[in-house]
Design an enzyme around this catalytic site. Structure first.
Site, PDB file in Angstrom:
ATOM      1  N   PRO A 159       0.841  -1.190   0.000  1.00  0.00           N
ATOM      2  CA  PRO A 159       0.000   0.000   0.000  1.00  0.00           C
ATOM      3  C   PRO A 159       0.883   1.250   0.000  1.00  0.00           C
ATOM      4  O   PRO A 159       1.858   1.308   0.755  1.00  0.00           O
ATOM      5  CB  PRO A 159      -0.817  -0.122   1.294  1.00  0.00           C
ATOM      6  CG  PRO A 159      -0.142  -1.150   2.108  1.00  0.00           C
ATOM      7  CD  PRO A 159       0.708  -1.999   1.215  1.00  0.00           C
ATOM      8  N   GLY A 187       4.407   3.599   5.194  1.00  0.00           N
ATOM      9  CA  GLY A 187       5.543   3.204   6.017  1.00  0.00           C
ATOM     10  C   GLY A 187       6.054   1.816   5.709  1.00  0.00           C
ATOM     11  O   GLY A 187       6.800   1.235   6.495  1.00  0.00           O
ATOM     12  N   GLY A 207       7.696   1.191   2.844  1.00  0.00           N
ATOM     13  CA  GLY A 207       8.807   1.344   1.900  1.00  0.00           C
ATOM     14  C   GLY A 207       8.394   1.358   0.439  1.00  0.00           C
ATOM     15  O   GLY A 207       9.214   1.058  -0.432  1.00  0.00           O
ATOM     16  N   SER A 208       7.137   1.719   0.155  1.00  0.00           N
ATOM     17  CA  SER A 208       6.691   1.615  -1.244  1.00  0.00           C
ATOM     18  C   SER A 208       7.501   2.519  -2.175  1.00  0.00           C
ATOM     19  O   SER A 208       7.830   2.117  -3.287  1.00  0.00           O
ATOM     20  CB  SER A 208       5.193   1.901  -1.373  1.00  0.00           C
ATOM     21  OG  SER A 208       4.947   3.254  -1.163  1.00  0.00           O
ATOM     22  N   SER A 209       7.866   3.731  -1.723  1.00  0.00           N
ATOM     23  CA  SER A 209       8.571   4.630  -2.656  1.00  0.00           C
ATOM     24  C   SER A 209       9.952   4.068  -3.003  1.00  0.00           C
ATOM     25  O   SER A 209      10.353   4.076  -4.174  1.00  0.00           O
ATOM     26  CB  SER A 209       8.670   6.046  -2.090  1.00  0.00           C
ATOM     27  OG  SER A 209       9.385   6.040  -0.873  1.00  0.00           O
ATOM     28  N   ALA A 210      10.668   3.545  -2.001  1.00  0.00           N
ATOM     29  CA  ALA A 210      11.989   2.971  -2.293  1.00  0.00           C
ATOM     30  C   ALA A 210      11.840   1.707  -3.142  1.00  0.00           C
ATOM     31  O   ALA A 210      12.624   1.460  -4.067  1.00  0.00           O
ATOM     32  CB  ALA A 210      12.731   2.646  -0.992  1.00  0.00           C
ATOM     33  N   ALA A 211      10.804   0.911  -2.861  1.00  0.00           N
ATOM     34  CA  ALA A 211      10.596  -0.330  -3.622  1.00  0.00           C
ATOM     35  C   ALA A 211      10.230  -0.032  -5.076  1.00  0.00           C
ATOM     36  O   ALA A 211      10.700  -0.712  -5.997  1.00  0.00           O
ATOM     37  CB  ALA A 211       9.525  -1.184  -2.956  1.00  0.00           C
ATOM     38  N   ASP A 248      15.266   2.363   4.192  1.00  0.00           N
ATOM     39  CA  ASP A 248      14.330   1.671   3.294  1.00  0.00           C
ATOM     40  C   ASP A 248      15.090   1.011   2.141  1.00  0.00           C
ATOM     41  O   ASP A 248      14.917  -0.172   1.859  1.00  0.00           O
ATOM     42  CB  ASP A 248      13.297   2.656   2.716  1.00  0.00           C
ATOM     43  CG  ASP A 248      12.282   3.091   3.753  1.00  0.00           C
ATOM     44  OD1 ASP A 248      12.516   2.820   4.944  1.00  0.00           O
ATOM     45  OD2 ASP A 248      11.260   3.682   3.371  1.00  0.00           O
TER      46      ASP A 248
HETATM   47  O1  PMV Z   1       7.690   5.953   6.238  1.00  0.00           O
HETATM   48  P1  PMV Z   1       8.854   5.169   5.761  1.00  0.00           P
HETATM   49  O2  PMV Z   1       8.586   3.731   5.507  1.00  0.00           O
HETATM   50  O3  PMV Z   1       9.540   5.796   4.587  1.00  0.00           O
HETATM   51  O4  PMV Z   1       9.920   5.137   6.955  1.00  0.00           O
HETATM   52  C1  PMV Z   1      10.533   6.328   7.373  1.00  0.00           C
HETATM   53  C2  PMV Z   1      11.490   6.062   8.487  1.00  0.00           C
HETATM   54  C3  PMV Z   1      12.031   7.338   9.117  1.00  0.00           C
HETATM   55  O5  PMV Z   1      12.971   6.940  10.112  1.00  0.00           O
HETATM   56  C4  PMV Z   1      10.930   8.123   9.781  1.00  0.00           C
HETATM   57  C5  PMV Z   1      12.724   8.244   8.103  1.00  0.00           C
HETATM   58  C6  PMV Z   1      14.035   7.692   7.562  1.00  0.00           C
HETATM   59  O6  PMV Z   1      14.460   8.193   6.529  1.00  0.00           O
HETATM   60  O7  PMV Z   1      14.628   6.786   8.172  1.00  0.00           O
END
Ligand code: PMV
Length: 314
Positions: A97, A101, A103-107, A148
């Site tokens: 989804p 949180g 990691g969808s953007s990095a994935a 991520d």
């Molecule tokens: O929301 P996500 O899955 O991109 O996780 C962010 C994690 C943080 O520690 C809040 C930011 C980071 O860059 O590590």
């Protein structure tokens, strides 16, 4: 024009503990989450480049701002190959989804880099993957810790400290992790920016919370090593309280955390950037995990996943 298709994939990730503190050089523990995946499909197709994904369908030249990280690396990669940015279509299918949180953007970045290198038949190194995904993540998140990309590329649990060599952290824990999606978009960039502000305006309080979060990550690491799931659960809940103090939780996350605890979870917390997105809870048995998962769904969670952390695994 000959037909050609390439496919790149990447999995999601879950931060067990240490989010936000990891931006400030403290450790975090995170695991790959293969239950969710991204698939980028590139096809040869005459004409302007098109993009088809959850947020947008149309010409690559007209994408909305939220996709700027992805489109920037697509353009730069094709440019670095000295190829023309035309005659391809890019389709992104996802069971991660978006903006929760996980990691969808990095994935999405990793899957797309893989598909592009394959399409243009260029050798792809891990360094290339890190370079491109970090460029995209910087545009998306402002000041990413890099956790991520590290998990999604490495596909192994990590004890992660920003800027340090990655320390793989394989483990086998007699517990189950329930991941629940609030259905609300997380706000990683806004949450990271507001933590920065808090630290600037109230350094004593802000830095103290961040430091305590770092200590909790090390406590969690010890608990995992000795398979002490009760203390791990308590540590997770303490981390949630601190994240709430940092103002990166919200009512829905707090409510689902309390539902999990009231229904027998050993501990629960938000995961990732917060202010929406997902929460996680720890359960001792599969039966309890199913029970908590059902209660979370009944209480408004839009989706849940149950992740076996090592019970009966070889
Ligand atoms: O929301 P996500 O899955 O991109 O996780 C962010 C994690 C943080 O520690 C809040 C930011 C980071 O860059 O590590």
């Amino acid at each position: 024009m000959e037909n050609k298709t390439t496919i790149g994939t990447a999995i999601g990730k879950i931060i067990l503990i240490g989010e936000h503190a990891v931006v400030y050089g403290h450790p975090a523990l995170a695991i790959p989450f293969p239950e969710t995946k991204i698939k980028t499909i590139i096809n040869r197709k005459k004409g302007h480049v098109t993009l088809d994904c959850y947020f947008y369908k149309g010409l690559l030249s007209n994408v909305p701002e939220r996709l700027l990280g992805l489109t920037t690396i697509i353009k730069e990669i094709v440019n670095s190959f000295s190829e023309k940015l035309e005659d391809i279509s890019i389709k992104i299918e996802s069971s991660i989804p978006p903006e929760r949180g996980m990691g969808s953007s990095a994935a999405v970045a990793v899957a797309t880099v893989r598909a592009l290198y394959d399409f243009y038949e260029r050798p792809l190194t891990r360094e290339d993957l890190f370079k491109w995904s970090n460029i995209s993540e910087k545009i998306v998140h402002g000041n990413p810790s890099g956790i991520d990309a590290a998990i999604i590329i490495g596909e192994t649990p990590l004890y992660y400290i920003k800027g340090k060599p990655f320390i793989p952290f394989p483990f086998k824990l007699d517990a189950y992790l329930i991941v629940a999606d609030t259905g609300e978009l997380g706000q990683t960039q806004a949450a990271v920016a507001s933590v920065k502000k808090l630290i600037e305006f109230n350094p004593k309080e802000g830095e103290n919370i961040i430091k305590q979060l770092g200590i909790l990550t090390d406590n969690a690491k010890t608990s995992i090593k000795i398979n002490d799931i009760v203390s791990l659960g308590k540590t997770m809940s303490k981390a949630h309280t601190l994240l709430d103090k940092l103002d990166v939780s919200n009512e829905t996350l707090n409510y689902l955390v309390s539902v999990a605890i009231d229904n027998g979870a050993l501990g629960a917390k938000l995961t990732g950037g917060g202010r929406g997105g997902c929460m996680i809870a720890l359960a001792e048995t599969q039966y309890q995990a199913n029970f908590i998962s059902n209660k979370l769904l009944y209480s408004g969670a839009k989706n849940t996943w149950i992740y076996n952390m090592g019970v009966d695994l070889a």
